[in-house]
Every structure is written in C-alpha cells, then in structure tokens.
Write a protein that holds these residues in place. Structure first.
Motif, PDB file in Angstrom:
ATOM      1  N   PHE A 277       0.838  -1.202   0.000  1.00 59.25           N
ATOM      2  CA  PHE A 277       0.000   0.000   0.000  1.00 59.25           C
ATOM      3  C   PHE A 277       0.872   1.250   0.000  1.00 59.25           C
ATOM      4  N   ILE A 278       1.904   1.243   0.832  1.00 64.47           N
ATOM      5  CA  ILE A 278       2.833   2.378   0.912  1.00 64.47           C
ATOM      6  C   ILE A 278       3.564   2.546  -0.417  1.00 64.47           C
ATOM      7  N   ALA A 279       4.023   1.432  -0.983  1.00 64.98           N
ATOM      8  CA  ALA A 279       4.748   1.479  -2.257  1.00 64.98           C
ATOM      9  C   ALA A 279       3.857   2.015  -3.379  1.00 64.98           C
ATOM     10  N   ALA A 280       2.601   1.599  -3.393  1.00 65.68           N
ATOM     11  CA  ALA A 280       1.678   2.082  -4.425  1.00 65.68           C
ATOM     12  C   ALA A 280       1.468   3.584  -4.295  1.00 65.68           C
ATOM     13  N   ALA A 281       1.271   4.044  -3.065  1.00 63.20           N
ATOM     14  CA  ALA A 281       1.079   5.487  -2.856  1.00 63.20           C
ATOM     15  C   ALA A 281       2.328   6.257  -3.287  1.00 63.20           C
ATOM     16  N   ALA A 282       3.505   5.751  -2.920  1.00 63.00           N
ATOM     17  CA  ALA A 282       4.750   6.416  -3.297  1.00 63.00           C
ATOM     18  C   ALA A 282       4.912   6.439  -4.817  1.00 63.00           C
TER      19      ALA A 282
ATOM     20  N   CYS B 233      -5.169   2.942   5.074  1.00 59.63           N
ATOM     21  CA  CYS B 233      -6.198   3.882   4.624  1.00 59.63           C
ATOM     22  C   CYS B 233      -5.578   5.167   4.092  1.00 59.63           C
ATOM     23  N   ALA B 234      -4.559   5.669   4.757  1.00 60.31           N
ATOM     24  CA  ALA B 234      -3.872   6.873   4.277  1.00 60.31           C
ATOM     25  C   ALA B 234      -3.243   6.611   2.910  1.00 60.31           C
ATOM     26  N   SER B 235      -2.642   5.451   2.740  1.00 57.25           N
ATOM     27  CA  SER B 235      -2.023   5.100   1.449  1.00 57.25           C
ATOM     28  C   SER B 235      -3.064   5.010   0.348  1.00 57.25           C
ATOM     29  N   LEU B 236      -4.179   4.353   0.637  1.00 59.31           N
ATOM     30  CA  LEU B 236      -5.250   4.234  -0.363  1.00 59.31           C
ATOM     31  C   LEU B 236      -5.810   5.602  -0.723  1.00 59.31           C
ATOM     32  N   LEU B 237      -5.988   6.459   0.267  1.00 59.31           N
ATOM     33  CA  LEU B 237      -6.490   7.814  -0.027  1.00 59.31           C
ATOM     34  C   LEU B 237      -5.489   8.620  -0.840  1.00 59.31           C
ATOM     35  N   LEU B 238      -4.195   8.444  -0.578  1.00 61.22           N
ATOM     36  CA  LEU B 238      -3.179   9.117  -1.380  1.00 61.22           C
ATOM     37  C   LEU B 238      -3.212   8.643  -2.834  1.00 61.22           C
ATOM     38  N   VAL B 239      -3.370   7.340  -3.022  1.00 65.70           N
ATOM     39  CA  VAL B 239      -3.505   6.807  -4.384  1.00 65.70           C
ATOM     40  C   VAL B 239      -4.733   7.436  -5.048  1.00 65.70           C
ATOM     41  N   LEU B 240      -5.822   7.522  -4.322  1.00 63.55           N
ATOM     42  CA  LEU B 240      -7.066   8.061  -4.863  1.00 63.55           C
ATOM     43  C   LEU B 240      -6.915   9.514  -5.330  1.00 63.55           C
TER      44      LEU B 240
END
Length: 143
Positions: A16-21, A133-140
């Motif tokens: 999740f963190i990697a996807a957001a980054a 959740c923070a990572s998913l919202l960042l991706v969004l």
C-alpha cells in the motif's frame, strides 16, 4: 510469537505504501505491473478477505462471547468492495476499501472491548489500518 505476527501484519502494509509512493512519484506502471492502481485494488481486495478471515477464526473459537455474528459481518466486509470492483471504477473500489478497512478495525475494536483480542493486537491493527487507509487515499487523490 507476538513479534512474529507483528512483522507480518506490518509487512502487509508495504505494498500500500509502495503504491502510494509510486503514484505520487508519477509512476503508474513498471515492469510487469501495467497499472499500479489496479494492482493495489487487487491487493486490497485480497487483504480485506484475509482480515475478514481472521474474524471467522475468532468467531469459530469464541462464538458465545462475540459481540456480533462475525460470519455475517466478515462476508459483508468482503462482498461490498468486491461488488464495487465488479460494478464500479477503480476509484470507487479504493473508497470502498478504505471504508471496509475502517469497518474491519471497528469490528476489532468491539472484539477488543469484549476481551476476545489482546490490546497489543488491536493497537497493531489500528496503526496498520491508519497507514493502509492513508495510502489508499493518497492513491485516490494523486492519480
């Protein structure tokens, strides 16, 4: 034993963190991953299923003391984001996954209050859910 499962729970948040980054860095594909967003949606569905499965195990062992029917709540927690994935967009599914992970940690809070899960496990779930959740919202918002 606690350190062992804690490491696995925390490691589960790394994609999740990697996807957001990656998305924040302007990378939507690399190597065999043709879409970071689609990849994290699929991973999120798998992890939601896994967490819901832990609720099944708790319910099988502690059914008489459970604050709710975990068979029903865990099935709902998996079916809602899956149906969103099938019928909606990737963005819809990202939102559904955030809501699902928040719901699952709410169920864990109730299990903690019923003394069916340990405080250390609940705190770990709460922290990892916040990161996920923070990572998913960042991706969004960043895509």
């Amino acid at each position: 034993m606690i350190r062992h499962y804690s490491s696995f729970v925390m490691a589960g948040a790394l994609p999740f963190i990697a996807a957001a980054a990656a998305i924040i860095g302007g990378i939507d594909s690399f190597g065999p991953v043709t879409s970071v967003t689609a990849s994290i949606v699929a991973y999120g569905l798998a992890i939601a299923s896994f967490v819901a499965g832990t609720h099944w195990a708790i319910y099988l062992q502690f059914k008489a003391w459970a604050p709710t029917n975990l068979f029903v709540s865990s099935n709902a927690a998996v079916l809602v984001p899956w149906l969103t994935f099938v019928l909606g967009t990737a963005n819809d599914t990202l939102v559904a996954l955030v809501l699902t992970f928040l719901f699952l940690v709410f169920v864990d809070w109730r299990l903690h209050r019923s003394h069916l899960i340990e405080s250390s496990y609940f705190r770990l779930r709460l922290a990892v859910t916040a990161v996920v959740c923070a990572s998913l919202l960042l991706v969004l918002v960043a895509q």
